[in-house]
Design an enzyme around this catalytic site. Structure first.
Site, PDB file in Angstrom:
ATOM      1  N   GLY A 155      15.734   7.077 -16.804  1.00  0.00           N
ATOM      2  CA  GLY A 155      15.863   6.191 -15.634  1.00  0.00           C
ATOM      3  C   GLY A 155      16.443   4.867 -16.084  1.00  0.00           C
ATOM      4  O   GLY A 155      16.004   3.800 -15.676  1.00  0.00           O
ATOM      5  N   GLY A 156      17.454   4.962 -16.953  1.00  0.00           N
ATOM      6  CA  GLY A 156      17.950   3.786 -17.679  1.00  0.00           C
ATOM      7  C   GLY A 156      18.739   2.802 -16.852  1.00  0.00           C
ATOM      8  O   GLY A 156      18.945   1.656 -17.254  1.00  0.00           O
ATOM      9  N   ASP A 192      19.981   9.107 -15.784  1.00  0.00           N
ATOM     10  CA  ASP A 192      19.656   8.549 -14.453  1.00  0.00           C
ATOM     11  C   ASP A 192      20.241   9.470 -13.399  1.00  0.00           C
ATOM     12  O   ASP A 192      20.788  10.542 -13.712  1.00  0.00           O
ATOM     13  CB  ASP A 192      20.207   7.118 -14.299  1.00  0.00           C
ATOM     14  N   PHE A 234      14.117  12.847 -13.611  1.00  0.00           N
ATOM     15  CA  PHE A 234      12.975  12.819 -14.526  1.00  0.00           C
ATOM     16  C   PHE A 234      11.759  13.603 -14.025  1.00  0.00           C
ATOM     17  O   PHE A 234      10.740  13.680 -14.705  1.00  0.00           O
ATOM     18  CB  PHE A 234      12.611  11.407 -14.998  1.00  0.00           C
ATOM     19  N   ARG A 275      12.084   1.503 -18.886  1.00  0.00           N
ATOM     20  CA  ARG A 275      11.777   0.121 -18.469  1.00  0.00           C
ATOM     21  C   ARG A 275      11.730   0.069 -16.958  1.00  0.00           C
ATOM     22  O   ARG A 275      12.659   0.528 -16.291  1.00  0.00           O
ATOM     23  CB  ARG A 275      12.830  -0.858 -18.994  1.00  0.00           C
ATOM     24  N   HIS A 312       6.256   1.817 -13.051  1.00  0.00           N
ATOM     25  CA  HIS A 312       5.621   0.954 -12.037  1.00  0.00           C
ATOM     26  C   HIS A 312       6.097   1.277 -10.609  1.00  0.00           C
ATOM     27  O   HIS A 312       5.427   0.944  -9.645  1.00  0.00           O
ATOM     28  CB  HIS A 312       5.811  -0.534 -12.375  1.00  0.00           C
TER      29      HIS A 312
END
Ligand SMILES: C[S@@+](CC[C@H](N)C(=O)[O-])C[C@H]1O[C@@H](n2cnc3c(N)ncnc32)[C@H](O)[C@@H]1O
Length: 466
Positions: free
Chosen positions: A265-266, A291, A323, A338, A342
């Site tokens: 998920g870059g 991604d 992902f 990163r 969340h």
């Protein structure tokens, strides 16, 4: 709290303020001698400055709790969003840029600022006075305003301006749905991506990302991309710029050698994401950036521009990947994420972690960089504040909680404590090995397979700051 306790606490806090201030001053002077540091823009304070700064800010906040009249303080907190609103107006009107050439002693008359923004002058003056009282902008003579130390950071800084503004558009509207959702028993108990305050406030069945991708219907029936999405994308660039320096410095990337980092998920639509930052600093590292397809296409263009040759030499490999499906890169040394976990509730986060666990080899680790929530009670993984501050530095930790509330509002997502992350990890046979506290808003949590930690006994539940 008795009077004697209040007096003792206030005296302790003043002592702490005094001591921490001396450290801050000493570190500022050291920065001044170091010609490579520009104190007005440095996003990488020394560890001493970072720590003294949060003690000082935490102590000042705690003083306001002890000294302010409680009812007055509560009224202030309940309506503080108007201060945020004032800042949103300033960001929308590009006031810092308008003031850039103003004489610092004379300022610019609000009449002239009003002409350039289209906001009625006396209303604008009230907005700017609200901000001047908290030192964002200065009223240098009656109705004449200039930039302050703080607003100066906004000059010619569209990514930061958009970060402020994005919090005043769809995200602000979404926060308005929180009361209704939290007090509705069914939606309160739900962790679905589609039962959020965002859904309620915008009266949409789409989640945050779909809402933006779907665009906005025009009077002629055609769809147009939302202005808010463009601002949000630039805001992410602003956030990325602020987050990158500590993340790239406070984890020992250089000691990894010539390893492959899978950036899951870059992202990287506008700036190339964290991988590009690392690639520029650490020439031995190689990357796989994964991604969704539209993101990958845009990220390629950024890398081609920013690090010519990296694609041809295969230092970077781009990979379309969901992902929530099997991880195709097996046994990589590092799986990095990163600001990914969340965005997701616990079950979805576990699903992402499980696919990584299944791809990991003995030497693999997961590094997840997110806002780490520290509670007032402390954590064995995180450094505690000096007394009489709460363990998490109290007021100095406010933005972390704000970001957590934002994740709840938009996605039913969550900023997590190290213990929360360890609980997720345990559900898929992983374990938090260590939290690398960084000198910024985000920290890096290292996870390893439980069987590997058990065999080499390398779990570290400690604190280390570089
Ligand atoms: C908040 S962004 C973080 C981007 C990047 N890691 C950074 O820090 O700049 C979340 C990223 O997750 C990606 N994403 C969302 N759903 C995904 C999925 N199912 N599979 C892969 N990537 C996904 C988004 O496209 C976006 O780039």
């Amino acid at each position: 709290m008795s009077l004697a306790e209040r007096v003792a606490k206030l005296r302790d806090l003043v002592r702490l303020i005094n001591d921490a201030s001396e450290v801050v001053i000493q570190e500022w002077q050291a920065e001044l001698k170091d010609s490579s540091v520009d104190p007005s823009t440095s996003l990488l304070p020394s560890a001493e400055l970072f720590d003294a700064r949060r003690s000082l800010l935490g102590a000042c906040g705690m003083v306001s709790d002890i000294v302010a009249e409680p009812q007055h303080r509560l009224m202030e907190i309940a309506s503080e969003y108007y201060i945020s609103r004032a800042l949103h107006v300033a960001a929308e009107g590009r006031i810092a840029d308008i003031l850039v050439d103003a004489d610092p002693e004379e300022g610019l008359h609000v009449k002239e600022i009003a002409l350039k923004t289209g906001v009625e002058q006396w209303k604008l003056a009230r907005v700017l006075r609200s901000l001047s009282s908290i030192h964002v902008f200065k009223e240098v003579k009656e109705f004449r305003f200039a930039n302050s130390w703080t607003s100066q950071a906004l000059v010619d800084n569209d990514p930061l301006r958009c970060w402020l503004l994005t919090n005043g558009l769809e995200i602000y509207t979404a926060s308005e749905g929180l009361l209704r959702v939290l007090f509705d028993p069914a939606r309160s108990a739900s962790y679905s991506l589609y039962d959020t305050a965002f859904n309620e406030a915008h009266q949409t069945k789409l989640n945050f990302w779909e809402f933006f991708e779907h665009g906005e219907q025009q009077p002629d029936g055609t769809m147009k991309p939302r202005r808010g999405f463009e601002i949000f994308s630039l805001a992410m660039l602003g956030g990325g710029r602020v987050h990158a320096p500590p993340l790239c410095t406070d984890y020992p990337w250089a000691t990894l050698g010539a390893v492959t980092i899978v950036d899951v998920g870059g992202g990287g639509i506008l700036l190339g994401g964290m991988s590009l930052e690392l690639a520029k600093r650490y020439p031995d590292l190689k990357f796989v950036l994964q991604d969704r397809p539209p993101v990958i296409e845009k990220a390629k263009a950024v890398w081609r521009r920013e690090l010519p040759g990296a694609i041809e030499s295969q230092r970077i490999v781009f990979m379309e990947h969901d992902f929530f499906k099997e991880q195709p890169v097996k046994g990589a040394e590092v799986y990095f994420m990163r600001n990914v976990l969340h965005d997701w509730p616990d079950d979805e986060s576990c699903a992402i972690l499980k696919h990584l666990y299944e791809a990991m080899g003995k030497q693999s680790c997961i590094l997840t960089a997110d806002q780490v929530i520290h509670t007032t009670l402390g954590s064995k993984y995180l450094k505690s504040a000096p007394s009489p501050l709460p363990a998490n530095y109290g007021y100095a930790h406010r933005l972390a909680h704000i970001r957590d509330m934002n994740m709840m509002t938009l996605f039913n997502g969550k900023e997590r404590t190290p213990e929360d992350l360890d609980e997720l990890a345990n559900r898929v046979s992983l374990k938090v090995a260590r939290v690398w506290e960084c000198r910024g808003m985000l920290s890096i949590t290292e996870m390893r397979r439980q069987e590997d930690l058990a065999s080499n006994g390398s779990a570290v539940n400690g604190v280390e700051m570089h």
